[in-house]
Write an enzyme that holds these catalytic residues in place. Sequence first.
Site, PDB file in Angstrom:
ATOM      1  N   CYS A  26      93.778  20.581 -32.265  1.00  0.00           N
ATOM      2  CA  CYS A  26      92.598  21.330 -31.857  1.00  0.00           C
ATOM      3  C   CYS A  26      92.665  21.537 -30.346  1.00  0.00           C
ATOM      4  O   CYS A  26      93.505  20.946 -29.661  1.00  0.00           O
ATOM      5  CB  CYS A  26      91.354  20.508 -32.182  1.00  0.00           C
ATOM      6  N   HIS A 149      84.177   3.194 -33.153  1.00  0.00           N
ATOM      7  CA  HIS A 149      85.038   4.296 -32.714  1.00  0.00           C
ATOM      8  C   HIS A 149      84.731   4.638 -31.250  1.00  0.00           C
ATOM      9  O   HIS A 149      83.564   4.673 -30.847  1.00  0.00           O
ATOM     10  CB  HIS A 149      84.792   5.514 -33.617  1.00  0.00           C
ATOM     11  N   GLU A 151      84.618   7.345 -29.623  1.00  0.00           N
ATOM     12  CA  GLU A 151      83.703   8.476 -29.383  1.00  0.00           C
ATOM     13  C   GLU A 151      82.251   8.071 -29.659  1.00  0.00           C
ATOM     14  O   GLU A 151      81.347   8.429 -28.897  1.00  0.00           O
ATOM     15  CB  GLU A 151      84.104   9.661 -30.263  1.00  0.00           C
TER      16      GLU A 151
HETATM   17  S1  SF4 Z   1      85.812  17.111 -30.678  1.00  0.00           S
HETATM   18 FE1  SF4 Z   1      87.689  16.034 -31.216  1.00  0.00          FE
HETATM   19  S2  SF4 Z   1      88.518  17.161 -32.994  1.00  0.00           S
HETATM   20 FE2  SF4 Z   1      87.001  18.489 -31.986  1.00  0.00          FE
HETATM   21  S3  SF4 Z   1      88.124  19.817 -30.564  1.00  0.00           S
HETATM   22 FE3  SF4 Z   1      87.427  18.004 -29.451  1.00  0.00          FE
HETATM   23  S4  SF4 Z   1      89.094  16.516 -29.554  1.00  0.00           S
HETATM   24 FE4  SF4 Z   1      89.425  18.071 -31.146  1.00  0.00          FE
END
Ligand code: SF4
Length: 381
Positions: A26, A149, A151
């Site tokens: 991505c 996680h 994030e």
């Molecule tokens: S949020 Fe995570 S999966 Fe989505 S574009 Fe960003 S890095 Fe990639």
Amino acid sequence: MKKDFSPALLDFGPVQIYLARHFGFCYGVENAIDIAFRTIDENPGKRVYLLSEMIHNPQVNADLQQRGVQFLQDTHGKQIVSFETLTKDDVVIIPAFGTTLEIEATLNAIGIPTAKYNTTCPFVEKVWNRSEQIATKNYSVVVHGKPTHEETRATFSHAANNTPTVVVNDMVETIELGKYITGEKPPAQFYTEFAGRFSKGFDVAKDLNRIGVVNQTTMLASDTQTISDYLKQVMMDKYSLTEATVEERFADTRDTLCYATNDNQTAVYGLLKTTADMAIVVGGYNSSNTSHLVELCEEKLPTYFINSEEKIISATEIVHYNFHTKKEIVSAHFIPNKEPVKILLTSGASCPDAMVEGVITKIVSLFNVQSNMQSIVEQFS
Ligand code: SF4
């Protein structure tokens, strides 16, 4: 315009591979990798650290380590290199998941700037901004994410800086959280049941009166929607609200998934419309978005989660990851004795395309294929 989510068919004769319309890398991951390698080039002779894994891809992380980069923490936040050993001359790269305000403050106190080599994905920042908007309207934030996680820890930290915040992992926990809203459960129990998941000073008696839901960007879109719908209904029932008035208690956040997660997940739904013998999903074993793709596939057909083409040992043996038990297992005779064998193939957002190509080449090598692989692949380039 409506996007096309139907798979591409790579027809090799005895084996047909249906490739998801959207898969793999991505924007956020490519951007993070670019910045990381540029950081190494720009800082010869300096110690370069990554706060934790750049992305959940073992090859990318191994490449970075080979170039001399060291990890400060593991993916669960366990310290590998003590912050106390860092000096202001060191370089620390913030990974695509972002980081907590507390860690940023620690690094800044040492004299290490955190803005210059920050690869936090803009879609993760979008979630933080959404939380901030909700907070200004006096909503508390419920984060749907995996509590350990990177994030989710970062999003929790940013949200909690503005408003009371609590993390739910799944629907089971959401139903339990709902019981504190309705009063079915005694407030005191919340603090043990959700220990480590709520912000400092969280007052369960009043901080669940007005809420909004945001998510870790790589959760299953349908799961977040179900969780959000459930909590919305709890609020409507408790406060006798209608669709027109529910915003008094429940913020309209819609989902905060990133486009890549959304597209990769929708493309898997498109992929699963094809009747096939098995699915292969490629990606890092600790990658959240990849395991969600596996989850979708394994509801429908035998699914093998692998992190490299090397896991396909032979036509009769594959080593693959069971993300429920968190163990690699070996399956024999995974390819059915029929023709053609139909295989669905996709990969997670942290998986380089070259890896998918490697898996296709490996699969094809197991069959007596006459067609030229290059000419088939070229049809799609
Ligand atoms: S949020 Fe995570 S999966 Fe989505 S574009 Fe960003 S890095 Fe990639």
